[in-house]
Design a protein around this motif. Structure first.
Motif, PDB file in Angstrom:
ATOM      1  N   ILE A  87       0.838  -1.201   0.000  1.00 29.57           N
ATOM      2  CA  ILE A  87       0.000   0.000   0.000  1.00 29.57           C
ATOM      3  C   ILE A  87       0.874   1.253   0.000  1.00 29.57           C
ATOM      4  O   ILE A  87       1.767   1.406   0.829  1.00 29.57           O
ATOM      5  N   ALA A  88       0.639   2.117  -0.964  1.00 30.46           N
ATOM      6  CA  ALA A  88       1.320   3.409  -1.050  1.00 30.46           C
ATOM      7  C   ALA A  88       0.281   4.506  -0.927  1.00 30.46           C
ATOM      8  O   ALA A  88      -0.765   4.457  -1.581  1.00 30.46           O
ATOM      9  N   ARG A  89       0.550   5.463  -0.095  1.00 25.83           N
ATOM     10  CA  ARG A  89      -0.365   6.594   0.087  1.00 25.83           C
ATOM     11  C   ARG A  89       0.134   7.807  -0.695  1.00 25.83           C
ATOM     12  O   ARG A  89       1.023   7.717  -1.515  1.00 25.83           O
ATOM     13  N   GLY A  90      -0.465   8.941  -0.434  1.00 29.30           N
ATOM     14  CA  GLY A  90      -0.037  10.166  -1.083  1.00 29.30           C
ATOM     15  C   GLY A  90      -0.362  10.187  -2.554  1.00 29.30           C
ATOM     16  O   GLY A  90      -1.426   9.737  -2.982  1.00 29.30           O
ATOM     17  N   SER A  91       0.574  10.657  -3.366  1.00 31.54           N
ATOM     18  CA  SER A  91       0.308  10.865  -4.789  1.00 31.54           C
ATOM     19  C   SER A  91       0.139   9.563  -5.561  1.00 31.54           C
ATOM     20  O   SER A  91      -0.427   9.560  -6.654  1.00 31.54           O
ATOM     21  N   LEU A  92       0.617   8.451  -5.011  1.00 32.38           N
ATOM     22  CA  LEU A  92       0.454   7.170  -5.697  1.00 32.38           C
ATOM     23  C   LEU A  92      -0.873   6.501  -5.333  1.00 32.38           C
ATOM     24  O   LEU A  92      -1.614   6.052  -6.200  1.00 32.38           O
ATOM     25  N   SER A  93      -1.179   6.382  -4.054  1.00 28.75           N
ATOM     26  CA  SER A  93      -2.456   5.860  -3.555  1.00 28.75           C
ATOM     27  C   SER A  93      -2.849   4.545  -4.244  1.00 28.75           C
ATOM     28  O   SER A  93      -3.893   4.438  -4.871  1.00 28.75           O
ATOM     29  N   SER A  94      -1.988   3.545  -4.107  1.00 27.69           N
ATOM     30  CA  SER A  94      -2.207   2.294  -4.832  1.00 27.69           C
ATOM     31  C   SER A  94      -1.800   1.098  -3.986  1.00 27.69           C
ATOM     32  O   SER A  94      -1.194   1.235  -2.925  1.00 27.69           O
ATOM     33  N   ALA A  95      -2.139  -0.086  -4.483  1.00 27.75           N
ATOM     34  CA  ALA A  95      -1.754  -1.337  -3.831  1.00 27.75           C
ATOM     35  C   ALA A  95      -1.852  -2.464  -4.849  1.00 27.75           C
ATOM     36  O   ALA A  95      -2.357  -2.283  -5.961  1.00 27.75           O
ATOM     37  N   THR A  96      -1.365  -3.629  -4.436  1.00 26.84           N
ATOM     38  CA  THR A  96      -1.393  -4.829  -5.269  1.00 26.84           C
ATOM     39  C   THR A  96      -2.159  -5.926  -4.546  1.00 26.84           C
ATOM     40  O   THR A  96      -2.114  -6.006  -3.321  1.00 26.84           O
ATOM     41  N   ILE A  97      -2.867  -6.747  -5.305  1.00 29.03           N
ATOM     42  CA  ILE A  97      -3.612  -7.871  -4.729  1.00 29.03           C
ATOM     43  C   ILE A  97      -2.909  -9.179  -5.086  1.00 29.03           C
ATOM     44  O   ILE A  97      -2.508  -9.395  -6.237  1.00 29.03           O
ATOM     45  N   GLY A  98      -2.758 -10.034  -4.079  1.00 28.82           N
ATOM     46  CA  GLY A  98      -2.266 -11.391  -4.285  1.00 28.82           C
ATOM     47  C   GLY A  98      -3.178 -12.357  -3.540  1.00 28.82           C
ATOM     48  O   GLY A  98      -3.801 -11.978  -2.542  1.00 28.82           O
TER      49      GLY A  98
END
Length: 208
Positions: A87-98
């Motif tokens: 999980i990345a916050r701020g301007s990226l605001s994304s994550a990966t699912i496994g």
């Protein structure tokens, strides 16, 4: 933050608990041949297989805001695990699912339903903007998951993750929140997921 369980019919996802370690380890041990081709490994050699320690680490990542470890259940029985990680916050605001699912539960739409529920949770409660799934070209079952849900193909990643003893190529798929204002699960259930979003161009296709 305490996350509420999500469910659709007999399928549900919830935050992993310390007491799940025994059940998860039993499922993993009884599914070694089924899961080995898709499990991440370490290039430094074998690592300890201790689910109690693994669950503790996952819950620490959750407390640190780095991931959300979830259990997939079918009619209240553990069917597998799904992690929202990186999980990345701020301007990226994304994550990966496994994820992984026990062989005895295969073919019941547990994985696509759980991925849809987890993505909706991530866009809603977690406030993330982008979700990614990376899949080995040989993993037809997982490719069907992104095809069903309308995840968009983004490209080929060469020798991306160490799996089953070597660095493996992966296809990358993603969704951003604006693409699914009605939610991933509702779009799929309503038959509105685009059928060709996950299509892989001939230039990127690898032998399966």
């Amino acid at each position: 933050m305490e996350l509420s369980p999500r469910e659709h019919g007999p399928i549900s996802i919830r935050l992993v608990r310390s007491r799940d370690a025994r059940g998860l380890q039993q499922e993993l041990l009884s599914n070694r041949e089924w899961l080995r081709p898709w499990e991440a490994t370490s290039p430094d050699g074998p690592t300890s297989f201790d689910m109690r320690l693994g669950v503790r680490r996952l819950l620490q990542q959750y407390r640190d805001g780095a991931g959300v470890p979830l259990v997939m259940e079918y009619e209240g029985e553990i069917a597998g695990q799904l992690n929202v990680w990186g999980i990345a916050r701020g301007s990226l605001s994304s994550a990966t699912i496994g994820y992984w699912v026990s062989r005895r539960f295969a073919g019941r739409d547990i994985t696509p339903t759980s991925v849809a529920l987890a993505t909706d949770l991530s866009f809603g409660e977690l406030g993330l903007h982008r979700m990614e799934i990376c899949i080995r070209p040989e993993n037809r079952a997982s490719l069907r998951v992104v095809e069903k849900l309308g995840f968009r193909y983004e490209g080929l990643r060469r020798r991306f993750i160490h799996i089953d003893g070597d660095w493996r190529d992966h296809y990358a798929f993603a969704l951003v929140r604006e693409e699914v204002p009605e939610g991933v699960l509702r779009r799929w259930v309503n038959g509105a997921a685009p059928q060709d979003a996950a299509a892989i161009p001939p230039s990127d296709r690898l032998p399966a």
